[in-house]
Scaffold this motif. Structure first.
Motif, PDB file in Angstrom:
ATOM      1  N   LEU A   1      10.429  11.138  -5.949  1.00 20.11           N
ATOM      2  CA  LEU A   1       9.480  11.131  -7.063  1.00 20.11           C
ATOM      3  C   LEU A   1       8.178  11.834  -6.670  1.00 20.11           C
ATOM      4  CD1 LEU A   1       9.954   9.942  -9.825  1.00 20.11           C
ATOM      5  CD2 LEU A   1       8.618   7.964  -9.171  1.00 20.11           C
ATOM      6  N   GLU A   2       7.865  11.824  -5.367  1.00 19.62           N
ATOM      7  CA  GLU A   2       6.644  12.507  -4.911  1.00 19.62           C
ATOM      8  C   GLU A   2       6.728  14.006  -5.152  1.00 19.62           C
ATOM      9  OE1 GLU A   2       5.307  11.777  -0.946  1.00 19.62           O
ATOM     10  OE2 GLU A   2       5.303   9.616  -1.226  1.00 19.62           O
ATOM     11  N   LEU A   3       7.955  14.546  -5.330  1.00 21.43           N
ATOM     12  CA  LEU A   3       8.107  15.978  -5.575  1.00 21.43           C
ATOM     13  C   LEU A   3       7.764  16.331  -7.010  1.00 21.43           C
ATOM     14  CD1 LEU A   3      11.531  16.385  -3.784  1.00 21.43           C
ATOM     15  CD2 LEU A   3       9.311  17.037  -2.897  1.00 21.43           C
ATOM     16  N   GLY A   4       7.483  15.340  -7.835  1.00 20.96           N
ATOM     17  CA  GLY A   4       7.218  15.602  -9.245  1.00 20.96           C
ATOM     18  C   GLY A   4       8.343  15.030 -10.080  1.00 20.96           C
ATOM     19  N   ASP A   5       8.029  14.607 -11.309  1.00 21.51           N
ATOM     20  CA  ASP A   5       9.018  13.952 -12.155  1.00 21.51           C
ATOM     21  C   ASP A   5      10.235  14.829 -12.417  1.00 21.51           C
ATOM     22  OD1 ASP A   5       7.351  11.875 -12.207  1.00 21.51           O
ATOM     23  OD2 ASP A   5       7.230  11.700 -14.399  1.00 21.51           O
ATOM     24  N   ASP A   6       9.978  16.115 -12.714  1.00 20.12           N
ATOM     25  CA  ASP A   6      11.087  16.983 -13.114  1.00 20.12           C
ATOM     26  C   ASP A   6      12.074  17.179 -11.966  1.00 20.12           C
ATOM     27  OD1 ASP A   6       9.910  17.117 -15.517  1.00 20.12           O
ATOM     28  OD2 ASP A   6       8.911  19.036 -15.145  1.00 20.12           O
ATOM     29  N   THR A   7      11.523  17.497 -10.785  1.00 20.59           N
ATOM     30  CA  THR A   7      12.388  17.690  -9.623  1.00 20.59           C
ATOM     31  C   THR A   7      13.169  16.420  -9.330  1.00 20.59           C
ATOM     32  OG1 THR A   7      10.571  19.001  -8.790  1.00 20.59           O
ATOM     33  CG2 THR A   7      12.386  18.611  -7.290  1.00 20.59           C
ATOM     34  N   ALA A   8      12.458  15.279  -9.387  1.00 22.83           N
ATOM     35  CA  ALA A   8      13.116  14.015  -9.066  1.00 22.83           C
ATOM     36  C   ALA A   8      14.253  13.745 -10.045  1.00 22.83           C
ATOM     37  CB  ALA A   8      12.096  12.882  -9.096  1.00 22.83           C
ATOM     38  N   ARG A   9      14.005  14.013 -11.336  1.00 24.94           N
ATOM     39  CA  ARG A   9      15.058  13.793 -12.330  1.00 24.94           C
ATOM     40  C   ARG A   9      16.266  14.662 -12.035  1.00 24.94           C
ATOM     41  NH1 ARG A   9      11.179  13.747 -16.472  1.00 24.94           N
ATOM     42  NH2 ARG A   9      10.581  11.580 -16.751  1.00 24.94           N
ATOM     43  N   ALA A  10      15.970  15.925 -11.650  1.00 24.80           N
ATOM     44  CA  ALA A  10      17.070  16.833 -11.335  1.00 24.80           C
ATOM     45  C   ALA A  10      17.864  16.321 -10.146  1.00 24.80           C
ATOM     46  CB  ALA A  10      16.515  18.225 -11.041  1.00 24.80           C
ATOM     47  N   LEU A  11      17.213  15.590  -9.246  1.00 21.70           N
ATOM     48  CA  LEU A  11      17.899  15.041  -8.077  1.00 21.70           C
ATOM     49  C   LEU A  11      18.560  13.703  -8.388  1.00 21.70           C
ATOM     50  CD1 LEU A  11      15.267  15.902  -5.347  1.00 21.70           C
ATOM     51  CD2 LEU A  11      17.562  16.839  -5.530  1.00 21.70           C
TER      52      LEU A  11
ATOM     53  N   GLY B   1       0.824  -1.208   0.000  1.00 20.25           N
ATOM     54  CA  GLY B   1       0.000   0.000   0.000  1.00 20.25           C
ATOM     55  C   GLY B   1       0.857   1.257   0.000  1.00 20.25           C
ATOM     56  N   ALA B   2       1.930   1.253   0.823  1.00 21.90           N
ATOM     57  CA  ALA B   2       2.795   2.435   0.908  1.00 21.90           C
ATOM     58  C   ALA B   2       3.414   2.741  -0.447  1.00 21.90           C
ATOM     59  CB  ALA B   2       3.882   2.213   1.957  1.00 21.90           C
ATOM     60  N   VAL B   3       3.882   1.679  -1.135  1.00 24.59           N
ATOM     61  CA  VAL B   3       4.502   1.879  -2.439  1.00 24.59           C
ATOM     62  C   VAL B   3       3.490   2.455  -3.436  1.00 24.59           C
ATOM     63  CG1 VAL B   3       5.447   0.666  -4.429  1.00 24.59           C
ATOM     64  CG2 VAL B   3       6.304   0.161  -2.148  1.00 24.59           C
ATOM     65  N   PHE B   4       2.275   1.895  -3.449  1.00 25.87           N
ATOM     66  CA  PHE B   4       1.295   2.364  -4.427  1.00 25.87           C
ATOM     67  C   PHE B   4       0.786   3.767  -4.121  1.00 25.87           C
ATOM     68  CE2 PHE B   4       0.852  -1.953  -6.099  1.00 25.87           C
ATOM     69  CZ  PHE B   4       0.820  -1.637  -7.435  1.00 25.87           C
ATOM     70  N   GLN B   5       0.627   4.093  -2.830  1.00 25.95           N
ATOM     71  CA  GLN B   5       0.166   5.443  -2.499  1.00 25.95           C
ATOM     72  C   GLN B   5       1.218   6.471  -2.869  1.00 25.95           C
ATOM     73  OE1 GLN B   5      -1.334   5.816   1.471  1.00 25.95           O
ATOM     74  NE2 GLN B   5      -2.844   4.216   1.154  1.00 25.95           N
ATOM     75  N   SER B   6       2.481   6.129  -2.644  1.00 20.90           N
ATOM     76  CA  SER B   6       3.544   7.048  -2.991  1.00 20.90           C
ATOM     77  C   SER B   6       3.635   7.189  -4.506  1.00 20.90           C
ATOM     78  CB  SER B   6       4.855   6.523  -2.421  1.00 20.90           C
ATOM     79  OG  SER B   6       5.893   7.410  -2.676  1.00 20.90           O
ATOM     80  N   LEU B   7       3.478   6.064  -5.201  1.00 24.72           N
ATOM     81  CA  LEU B   7       3.564   6.027  -6.654  1.00 24.72           C
ATOM     82  C   LEU B   7       2.472   6.871  -7.300  1.00 24.72           C
ATOM     83  CD1 LEU B   7       5.298   4.371  -8.659  1.00 24.72           C
ATOM     84  CD2 LEU B   7       3.424   2.765  -8.758  1.00 24.72           C
ATOM     85  N   SER B   8       1.257   6.752  -6.779  1.00 25.96           N
ATOM     86  CA  SER B   8       0.136   7.468  -7.389  1.00 25.96           C
ATOM     87  C   SER B   8      -0.024   8.848  -6.769  1.00 25.96           C
ATOM     88  CB  SER B   8      -1.158   6.677  -7.222  1.00 25.96           C
ATOM     89  OG  SER B   8      -1.440   6.497  -5.859  1.00 25.96           O
ATOM     90  N   ARG B   9       0.782   9.168  -5.775  1.00 28.89           N
ATOM     91  CA  ARG B   9       0.688  10.438  -5.055  1.00 28.89           C
ATOM     92  C   ARG B   9      -0.755  10.702  -4.660  1.00 28.89           C
ATOM     93  NH1 ARG B   9       3.249  14.312  -9.166  1.00 28.89           N
ATOM     94  NH2 ARG B   9       4.674  12.833 -10.055  1.00 28.89           N
TER      95      ARG B   9
END
Lengths: 358, 351
Positions: free
Chosen positions: A243-253, A103-111
């Motif tokens: 990844l919860e911060l958004g795809d772009d931010t996560a990629r930058a990190l 559940g934790a993985v899916f909730q984080s994944l789907s934000r």
């Protein structure tokens, strides 16, 4: 809503401590509150386990039960603990861990706080597979478990493939998942209304999720699967938090968004599949455990280990309640998870919101 | 001078583009209404005894007591009318729910309405011993209302108003408790289980018009309330702070929205049982056509949802001859492929 981190928690100073020497490059950041929460959860799980092992139709004192666990008990206590109560308890705890982490993985994944393995249609597909085996093929327990895993994995795969279009967007995945889940739940209701009433009720018990009559043959597969998947989930937890911060931010990190997402879907589905195969689709643990864990630790991100502990606690406590509350009627554990997890979540939300947080 | 010259033509172009878009959307809505009327006519014509559309129109205008007339007036007209009312209610409630919570996963059942209605119906069957569809109605309505009020009270505790995330979580938690109550009752009593499994698939066949008279006023009140909320919902879509700055009353809009959802979804569930998917999927289809403007999303949803429901009901009558498949089972089969196709093709309109 879809853009922000889930279940926003008001920022407050985080008390962390760095363990290890910085110079050698080997150091661990320890979040004091999370450790405290984990300690309390482990203690509660031990208490519930002790109650489950010692009470029942044949009460066993703790002094007799503990030697029995390590194989040095006397006759009756040895038999009852090692063949009846211990495997059931372990199945419950491990399934709870799997559901909580999944559940934790899916909730984080789907934000999305409502995100569950069902956003890729897994639960409904598993139910369809199991219903077909129960109502059409009249299969054994093992065949039902196999059917449910097959149905769930096939559905999840289909949904993922249908949602791929130059990478998988979260929103598209959710929509395709909704469609597939809705169609399959139609199939499920059709099967249930057209079946003989006795078969339908057997199916309804399975669909609620039950731990009745679980032995060591149920413990082993869950334990092996968890030994592989839990470390993977812990590793993914870091990247998912970014990844919860958004795809772009996560990629930058430095997070590879697509790869992390695919790996998370695989780990999440794997955890849910093994839980469903062992105990049926138990409701609400996957939804409630991450939410409860997140509110207890006050840390953003998927909170993999706290969710695992909350899942194990909720499921074992629910099993205890389901066995004892209406004795001698043994309700399936799925009936109690909704009440216990639900009431606790309601209380937690009410308390938190009254104080003005979240 | 220079500035004015460049601004004026641009403003004119924008205005004409806006009005042409308005005309396209209005034409689309009229086409949807025409499609709905066609489906309703088909719903009167298709069934175990097929009746030519010409005869249907003739009988509607001049009832002559023939066999066809009796079939139309006593069986198909109540069924079609109920389908129209329930479909419109579910579509509106779904669009409203997604706008209010800004959550694409939100369906009207999330407020606990479906679980409340179902729990009350199970109690009515198992404890009180009610066994007819029109007997369930009041129980279902009361259960839906109590559950929705409970969810709202939990979601709005504390100083700030009920936020979307809170409502969603509170609804999920309370629904889970109610569903446990349902399965506890159903699993221990086989006769209740048998009645309940047929109620819980959702059907509009075999109900007489009293069900519509019982629930109609609630549906109507909910619809009026919902359509009046389009403007403040548009403002709230920009976020709570921007919405407030634009003059929308957040608290009032949420309370009225939840009241409307409870009336619409509660009455629809009371009349036909819990029909899933329509309220969840139709607003997604509609947003793909109209964009996010609630002034269009709400009326489109109100027209397209009953069209989907009636089409599903017709398919259910045809595919399993001589038997029928309940509409609640068919809806997803008719609607889901469209949803999946749309999700793959269009540029998605997120909330």
């Amino acid at each position: 809503m879809t853009g922000g981190p889930i279940g926003a928690i008001r920022a407050r100073p985080v008390h962390t401590r760095i363990l290890g020497s910085r110079r050698s490059g080997l150091s661990v950041r320890v979040h004091t509150r999370s450790c405290l929460v984990a300690g309390v959860l482990v203690a509660l799980i031990l208490v519930v386990s002790a109650v489950i092992l010692t009470t029942g139709d044949y009460p066993i004192s703790l002094r007799d039960a503990i030697p029995a666990i390590v194989g040095r008990g006397n006759g009756a206590a040895q038999f009852i603990v090692t063949t009846l109560r211990l495997p059931r308890l372990l199945t419950g705890l491990l399934v709870g861990v799997a559901l909580g982490v999944g559940g934790a993985v899916f909730q984080s994944l789907s934000r999305n706080p409502l995100g569950s393995p069902d956003i890729v249609g897994f639960d409904t597909g598993a139910a369809t597979g199991a219903l077909l085996v129960i109502l059409v093929l009249h299969g054994t327990m093992f065949q039902i478990a196999a059917g449910s895993v097959l149905g769930g994995v096939a559905t999840a795969l289909l949904v993922y493939l249908l949602a791929v279009r130059r990478g998988v967007q979260g929103y598209r995945l959710i929509l395709v998942g909704i469609g597939a889940a809705a169609m399959l739940s139609s199939v499920n209701s059709y099967l249930l209304t057209r079946a003989d009433i006795t078969d339908a009720q057997t199916a309804a018990v399975w669909l609620t999720g039950s731990l009745n009559g679980r032995g060591w043959e149920h413990v082993r597969p869950v334990a092996i699967a968890l030994a592989v998947l839990l470390p993977l989930a812990c590793l993914l937890g870091r990247e998912l938090r970014m990844l919860e911060l958004g795809d772009d931010t996560a990629r930058a990190l430095g997070v590879r968004a697509e790869r992390t997402r695919l790996a998370s879907v695989v780990v999440g589905v794997g955890l849910t599949a093994i839980a469903t195969a062992s105990a049926g689709p138990i409701a609400f643990v996957a939804l409630a455990a991450p939410q409860i864990a997140r509110r207890l630790t006050a840390v953003p991100g998927p909170n993999v280990l706290p969710s695992a502990l909350v899942g194990a606690l909720v499921l074992s406590a629910s099993d205890l309640a389901a066995q004892r509350a209406f004795a001698p009627t043994q309700l399936p554990v799925g009936v109690a998870t909704g009440v216990i997890g639900g009431v606790y979540l309601v209380w937690l939300l009410a308390r938190q919101w009254r104080r003005g947080h979240g | 001078m220079d500035v004015l010259d460049t601004v004026r033509p641009a403003a004119g172009v924008a205005a004409s583009r806006r009005s042409s878009r308005w005309i396209v959307r209005l034409a689309g809505l009229l086409a949807a209404v025409a499609a709905l009327l066609l489906v309703a006519l088909l719903s009167l014509a298709v069934g175990a005894k097929p009746i030519p559309p010409g005869t249907v129109v003739h009988e509607l205008l001049h009832y002559d007591g023939s066999d066809d007339g009796v079939v139309i007036y006593s069986l198909r007209l109540p069924r079609t009318a109920l389908g129209l009312a329930v479909g419109a209610g579910l579509g509106l409630a779904g669009a409203l729910m997604q706008a209010l919570t800004r959550n694409p996963l939100a369906d009207p059942g999330l407020l606990g309405v479906n679980a409340g209605a179902a729990a009350a119906v199970v109690a009515a069957i198992g404890v009180v011993g009610v066994r007819s569809a029109s007997g369930y109605v009041w129980f279902a309505l009361a259960g839906a209302a109590v559950a929705a009020v409970g969810v709202y009270l939990l979601g709005s505790r504390g100083r700030s108003a009920a936020t979307p995330v809170r409502l969603a979580l509170a609804g999920a938690a309370i629904s889970a408790v109610l569903e446990s109550f349902i399965s506890g009752l159903v699993l221990t009593d086989q006769r209740t289980f048998n009645d309940f499994r047929f109620w819980s698939v959702g059907a509009i066949a075999g109900r007489d018009l009293t069900v519509l008279w019982q629930t109609g006023p609630f549906l109507l009140a909910g619809a009026v309330l919902a359509l009046g909320l389009a403007r403040p919902l548009n403002a709230i879509a920009l976020g709570d702070d921007a919405g407030r700055a634009l003059g929308a009353h957040l608290g009032r809009t949420r309370v009225l929205g939840i009241l409307a959802i409870t009336l619409l979804c509660g009455a629809a569930t009371a009349a036909a049982g819990p029909i899933g998917f329509v309220g969840l999927a139709v607003p997604h289809l509609v947003r793909a056509i109209t964009g996010p403007d609630q002034r269009w999303v709400l009326p489109y949803s109100m027209v397209l949802a009953p069209a989907l429901l009636l089409a599903a009901d017709i398919v259910g009558r045809v595919v399993a001859r001589p038997g029928e498949i309940e509409v609640g089972i068919v809806t997803a089969f008719v609607g889901a492929p469209v949803l999946v196709l749309l999700a793959r093709r269009r540029r998605l309109v997120a909330l």
